[in-house]
Design a protein around this motif. Structure first.
Motif, PDB file in Angstrom:
ATOM      1  N   GLN A 169      17.116  16.979  33.782  1.00 57.00           N
ATOM      2  CA  GLN A 169      16.698  17.899  34.835  1.00 57.00           C
ATOM      3  C   GLN A 169      17.903  18.571  35.477  1.00 57.00           C
ATOM      4  OE1 GLN A 169      14.404  15.351  37.388  1.00 57.00           O
ATOM      5  NE2 GLN A 169      12.508  15.685  36.239  1.00 57.00           N
ATOM      6  N   HIS A 170      18.974  17.822  35.689  1.00 55.81           N
ATOM      7  CA  HIS A 170      20.197  18.377  36.276  1.00 55.81           C
ATOM      8  C   HIS A 170      20.814  19.418  35.343  1.00 55.81           C
ATOM      9  CE1 HIS A 170      24.444  18.257  37.722  1.00 55.81           C
ATOM     10  NE2 HIS A 170      23.805  18.355  38.874  1.00 55.81           N
ATOM     11  N   GLN A 171      20.836  19.139  34.052  1.00 53.12           N
ATOM     12  CA  GLN A 171      21.383  20.099  33.091  1.00 53.12           C
ATOM     13  C   GLN A 171      20.533  21.366  33.038  1.00 53.12           C
ATOM     14  OE1 GLN A 171      24.286  20.081  31.519  1.00 53.12           O
ATOM     15  NE2 GLN A 171      24.733  18.156  32.564  1.00 53.12           N
ATOM     16  N   LYS A 216      20.377  27.358  34.732  1.00 51.87           N
ATOM     17  CA  LYS A 216      19.740  28.487  35.401  1.00 51.87           C
ATOM     18  C   LYS A 216      20.579  29.065  36.537  1.00 51.87           C
ATOM     19  CE  LYS A 216      15.174  26.696  34.380  1.00 51.87           C
ATOM     20  NZ  LYS A 216      13.937  26.144  34.931  1.00 51.87           N
ATOM     21  N   ILE A 217      21.766  28.521  36.793  1.00 52.17           N
ATOM     22  CA  ILE A 217      22.600  28.983  37.890  1.00 52.17           C
ATOM     23  C   ILE A 217      23.091  30.402  37.611  1.00 52.17           C
ATOM     24  CG2 ILE A 217      24.776  28.048  37.019  1.00 52.17           C
ATOM     25  CD1 ILE A 217      25.450  27.220  39.875  1.00 52.17           C
ATOM     26  N   LYS A 218      23.099  31.234  38.664  1.00 52.27           N
ATOM     27  CA  LYS A 218      23.557  32.613  38.502  1.00 52.27           C
ATOM     28  C   LYS A 218      24.271  33.067  39.763  1.00 52.27           C
ATOM     29  CE  LYS A 218      19.123  34.628  39.870  1.00 52.27           C
ATOM     30  NZ  LYS A 218      18.600  33.423  40.439  1.00 52.27           N
ATOM     31  N   ASP A 220      33.901  22.247  38.824  1.00 42.30           N
ATOM     32  CA  ASP A 220      33.251  21.900  37.575  1.00 42.30           C
ATOM     33  C   ASP A 220      31.749  22.077  37.784  1.00 42.30           C
ATOM     34  OD1 ASP A 220      33.206  20.868  34.930  1.00 42.30           O
ATOM     35  OD2 ASP A 220      32.541  18.936  35.732  1.00 42.30           O
ATOM     36  N   LEU A 221      31.029  22.537  36.780  1.00 47.16           N
ATOM     37  CA  LEU A 221      29.590  22.752  36.917  1.00 47.16           C
ATOM     38  C   LEU A 221      28.861  21.481  37.331  1.00 47.16           C
ATOM     39  CD1 LEU A 221      28.396  25.162  34.090  1.00 47.16           C
ATOM     40  CD2 LEU A 221      28.010  25.378  36.523  1.00 47.16           C
ATOM     41  N   ASN A 222      29.332  20.344  36.873  1.00 48.03           N
ATOM     42  CA  ASN A 222      28.676  19.076  37.209  1.00 48.03           C
ATOM     43  C   ASN A 222      28.861  18.699  38.678  1.00 48.03           C
ATOM     44  OD1 ASN A 222      27.548  18.572  34.687  1.00 48.03           O
ATOM     45  ND2 ASN A 222      29.488  17.753  33.938  1.00 48.03           N
ATOM     46  N   ALA A 223      29.733  19.405  39.409  1.00 50.39           N
ATOM     47  CA  ALA A 223      29.931  19.135  40.830  1.00 50.39           C
ATOM     48  C   ALA A 223      28.828  19.745  41.683  1.00 50.39           C
ATOM     49  CB  ALA A 223      31.288  19.654  41.281  1.00 50.39           C
ATOM     50  N   VAL A 224      27.985  20.589  41.088  1.00 49.22           N
ATOM     51  CA  VAL A 224      26.890  21.216  41.832  1.00 49.22           C
ATOM     52  C   VAL A 224      25.735  20.222  41.925  1.00 49.22           C
ATOM     53  CG1 VAL A 224      25.231  23.104  41.845  1.00 49.22           C
ATOM     54  CG2 VAL A 224      27.574  23.516  41.112  1.00 49.22           C
ATOM     55  N   ALA A 225      25.338  19.920  43.168  1.00 45.30           N
ATOM     56  CA  ALA A 225      24.263  18.959  43.377  1.00 45.30           C
ATOM     57  C   ALA A 225      22.917  19.639  43.564  1.00 45.30           C
ATOM     58  CB  ALA A 225      24.568  18.087  44.595  1.00 45.30           C
ATOM     59  N   LYS A 226      22.904  20.799  44.243  1.00 49.81           N
ATOM     60  CA  LYS A 226      21.636  21.446  44.566  1.00 49.81           C
ATOM     61  C   LYS A 226      21.821  22.952  44.536  1.00 49.81           C
ATOM     62  CE  LYS A 226      19.514  21.938  48.768  1.00 49.81           C
ATOM     63  NZ  LYS A 226      19.054  21.496  50.072  1.00 49.81           N
ATOM     64  N   ILE A 227      20.810  23.668  44.052  1.00 48.64           N
ATOM     65  CA  ILE A 227      20.846  25.126  43.985  1.00 48.64           C
ATOM     66  C   ILE A 227      19.673  25.685  44.770  1.00 48.64           C
ATOM     67  CG2 ILE A 227      20.734  27.146  42.487  1.00 48.64           C
ATOM     68  CD1 ILE A 227      21.835  25.422  40.233  1.00 48.64           C
ATOM     69  N   SER A 228      19.963  26.643  45.636  1.00 46.16           N
ATOM     70  CA  SER A 228      18.917  27.399  46.328  1.00 46.16           C
ATOM     71  C   SER A 228      18.920  28.796  45.733  1.00 46.16           C
ATOM     72  CB  SER A 228      19.206  27.486  47.820  1.00 46.16           C
ATOM     73  OG  SER A 228      19.283  26.205  48.383  1.00 46.16           O
ATOM     74  N   PRO A 229      17.763  29.433  45.581  1.00 48.28           N
ATOM     75  CA  PRO A 229      17.742  30.768  44.993  1.00 48.28           C
ATOM     76  C   PRO A 229      18.503  31.778  45.851  1.00 48.28           C
ATOM     77  CG  PRO A 229      15.520  30.026  45.531  1.00 48.28           C
ATOM     78  CD  PRO A 229      16.454  28.942  45.917  1.00 48.28           C
ATOM     79  N   ALA A 230      18.865  32.906  45.222  1.00 45.42           N
ATOM     80  CA  ALA A 230      19.603  33.960  45.915  1.00 45.42           C
ATOM     81  C   ALA A 230      18.770  34.528  47.049  1.00 45.42           C
ATOM     82  CB  ALA A 230      19.979  35.059  44.932  1.00 45.42           C
TER      83      ALA A 230
END
Length: 127
Positions: free
Chosen positions: A31-33, A38-40, A77-87
């Motif tokens: 799920q994390h991957q 989807k990060i932009k 590093d990409l793996n350092a991102v814990a949570k993403i909120s949409p733009a």
């Protein structure tokens, strides 16, 4: 019979560890991957160190992300991102129609109250 019971106990223990520890952890990693894929640019993110920023650049080859933290650009590093909120753009589009509908209903109620006040004035002048 005693050896069979101990072998059975070990097998049950490994099955327990697999279904209650290893399998859920793999599912969470997948799920994390998927989230990271989807990060932009423009997404608000929170890192594992609880640093909040906006994505400025995503480098897929080096697996890094550059964050804008109030004018300071940091590379993680990409793996350092814990949570993403949409733009914010996507959120603004969904909020704009709602606020527009509320503004229309407010305009309509103002017109109705003005017309009812005019009717009251006309009735009082007629008397």
């Amino acid at each position: 019979m005693g050896q069979m019971a101990s072998i059975l106990f070990i097998v049950v223990m490994f099955a327990f560890l697999y279904f209650f520890m290893i399998r859920p952890q793999r599912k969470q990693q997948q799920q994390h991957q998927q989230m990271l894929s989807k990060i932009k640019r423009g997404d608000k993110v929170t890192t594992i160190g609880r640093l909040h920023g906006v994505v400025d650049e995503v480098n897929e080859t080096e697996k890094t992300v550059t964050l804008d933290c109030d004018g300071i650009y940091l590379v993680f590093d990409l793996n350092a991102v814990a949570k993403i909120s949409p733009a914010e753009d996507a959120q603004a589009k969904t909020v704009a129609p709602e606020s527009g509908a509320a503004a229309e209903s407010a305009d309509t109620s103002e017109v109705e109250s003005a017309s009812s006040a005019a009717d009251d004035n006309a009735d009082s002048e007629a008397k």
